[in-house]
Design an enzyme around this catalytic site. Structure first.
Site, PDB file in Angstrom:
ATOM      1  N   PHE A 221      14.433 -14.999  30.945  1.00 22.43           N
ATOM      2  CA  PHE A 221      14.748 -15.443  29.580  1.00 22.43           C
ATOM      3  C   PHE A 221      15.238 -14.299  28.690  1.00 22.43           C
ATOM      4  O   PHE A 221      14.926 -14.245  27.501  1.00 22.43           O
ATOM      5  CB  PHE A 221      13.529 -16.148  28.952  1.00 22.43           C
ATOM      6  N   CYS A 222      15.995 -13.375  29.290  1.00 19.79           N
ATOM      7  CA  CYS A 222      16.542 -12.229  28.522  1.00 19.79           C
ATOM      8  C   CYS A 222      15.425 -11.380  27.915  1.00 19.79           C
ATOM      9  O   CYS A 222      15.640 -10.721  26.901  1.00 19.79           O
ATOM     10  CB  CYS A 222      17.465 -12.682  27.406  1.00 19.79           C
ATOM     11  N   ASN A 223      14.231 -11.437  28.482  1.00 19.22           N
ATOM     12  CA  ASN A 223      13.114 -10.642  27.966  1.00 19.22           C
ATOM     13  C   ASN A 223      12.525  -9.862  29.143  1.00 19.22           C
ATOM     14  O   ASN A 223      11.437 -10.177  29.628  1.00 19.22           O
ATOM     15  CB  ASN A 223      12.070 -11.568  27.326  1.00 19.22           C
TER      16      ASN A 223
END
Ligand SMILES: Cc1ncc(COP(=O)(O)O)c(C=O)c1O
Length: 478
Positions: A407-409
């Site tokens: 999740f782009c994290n």
């Protein structure tokens, strides 16, 4: 209250029974029944098309009335480029300025204190701060491990100016920050230097809500605070009359689905005045000269809005704000919290016949100090992780929209999944510059290299979480 009517009889009965039990434990859920009416009236397509939408952190959903009202607005008026003084231009400017005031009002911000810079999305708002923050050698950029890549990317700006990047670690399994460690980092602000501290009000990975009282604590120690509110504001009240971060980044489509392509940087005016834009553009200047080689940047928000603002879509932001206001942010918050708590309990109770748990949840295992985002992996009866991409596919076949990956994290993902710096560095070294996400997945194996995320939002209902629980139950081995 449910969409049980559209389900086969046995499933509908199961849903009704589960919902009755849920209401027995949480009678206060009935206070949020107005949301069911909004869903039936304005989001009917969701149930008509059989979607179970569980990716509100990816994007909010729009109401039919938002689209209808926006098209009426566009069809009933003539809007020209706002950078002029002709009548159609004045009309555009009037709506843009009205929208700015509405955004401030929605967040309880004092118009004397905050400015609204319209951007394309939260990422552009974050980039504006990163590229304009007056980093110099010796300055510091402090950020939590738990951050979206659009915050992580600011480190490239601080390093380009000789400043240092400091990462504040997260503690598993809750994936929160140790307050004593935070205190030590905050105490390391360089007196007289530029110190920027960025963190998300709500993690888009684990749903953890990091305390908003960090804002004043950090500022008191000499930090400017950049609050990434993108995952927080769709289901939580952010009251800028109470909290005073220097900068806030958000995307409107995450709050109410439409329009896409509009976000905002909310900035305290003195903090905005300390930023130095690295260039100028049409719309951002009072005057510029070729021969004199000079320009004067427009003061305040316009100095940060490159080119022509999205003047046909920005007025639609007001329609989304009105939708949220008519439902009530507190009501959305209440409903999401109750549904999330139920789902956590259900998922954690699922066990294979041999007693092994089906679900490994990352982050808090209660609904305390968290939002409606759950990250997890499913395990088979031998304890092996079920590939998250298979989960996304099989859930999709049942009409469930969820998200998988990191999740782009990456920071929260690495801590949650127990990946070490050495392991990741080895993979990057092997993959060189052309490495893809799948290369990283293969390299990191046998660890799970990603997770499954479900997120709740504006019109989530009991049937949605029940459908996911039912899907999960289907993964149990007898
Ligand atoms: C916490 C957080 N910050 C920033 C972003 C970036 O938002 P956008 O892609 O709209 O720029 C996201 C998107 O998911 C997010 O969840």
């Amino acid at each position: 209250m449910t969409n049980a009517g559209a389900l086969p009889q046995a499933r509908a009965a199961g849903l009704r029974e589960a919902q009755a039990a849920f209401l027995g434990v949480h009678p206060e859920y009935a206070d949020t029944a107005g949301i069911d009416e909004v869903r039936a009236r304005d989001f009917g397509r969701l149930d008509a098309l059989g979607h179970v939408y569980l990716d509100y952190t990816g994007s909010g959903l729009y109401a039919a009335s938002q689209v209808r009202r926006h098209s009426e607005l566009l069809l009933g008026r003539v809007f020209g480029n706002p950078h002029s003084t002709n009548p159609t231009s004045i009309e555009s400017t009037r709506l843009l300025e009205r929208c700015r005031r509405h955004v401030l009002e929605f967040f309880g911000a004092d118009t004397g204190e905050y400015a609204v810079v319209f951007t394309a999305n939260a990422s552009q708002a974050l980039k504006l701060v990163g590229e304009s923050y007056p980093f110099e050698p010796g300055d510091q950029f402090l950020l939590t491990f738990d951050n979206h890549n659009s915050v992580n990317g600011i480190r490239e700006f601080d390093r380009a100016h000789g400043a240092r990047t400091l990462y504040l670690p997260m503690v598993p399994p809750e994936l929160r920050v140790d307050e004593a460690v935070l205190e030590r980092f905050l105490a390391a602000a360089i007196p007289g230097g530029h110190n920027l501290f960025a963190y998300p009000a709500q993690s888009n990975f684990s749903g953890v809500q990091h305390p908003l009282d960090w804002i004043a604590r950090a500022q008191a120690k000499g930090w400017d605070v950049l609050l990434d509110a993108a995952a927080f504001v769709p289901t939580n009240r952010l009251d800028l009359g109470r909290w005073h971060p220097d900068f806030v980044a958000l995307s409107f489509y995450k709050m109410f689905g439409y329009p896409t392509g509009v976000g905002a940087l909310l900035a305290r005016k003195p903090a905005l005045a300390r930023l130095h834009r690295p260039w100028f553009a049409g719309g951002t200047i009072n005057v510029a000269s070729v021969q004199a080689d000079r320009f004067v940047l427009a003061p305040g928000a316009p100095g940060f809005e490159d080119g022509t603002p999205d003047f046909t879509n920005i007025p639609a932001v007001e329609l989304g704000l009105e939708l949220m206001e008519s439902i009530g942010v507190e009501r959305i918050h209440e409903r999401v919290g109750l549904l999330c708590g139920w789902l956590i309990e259900e998922l954690l109770s699922l066990r294979h016949a041999n007693g092994r748990p089906l679900v490994g949840l990352y982050g808090p295992r209660t609904s305390e100090r968290r939002g409606g985002i759950l990250a997890m992996n499913f395990h088979d009866a031998s304890g092996r992780v079920i590939d998250h991409q298979l989960v996304e596919r099989s859930a999709g076949e049942r009409g469930i929209s969820l998200r998988t990956g990191c999740f782009c994290n990456p920071g929260a993902g690495e801590v949650a999944l127990g990946l070490t710096r050495q392991e990741i560095e080895t993979c990057f070294a092997a993959g060189q510059s052309a490495m893809t996400y799948d290369d990283l997945r293969r390299c990191i194996d046998p660890h799970e290299a990603g997770a499954v995320r479900v997120s709740l939002g504006l019109v989530s209902n009991f049937a949605d979480v029940y459908a996911f629980q039912e899907y999960a139950r289907g993964l149990l081995e007898s």
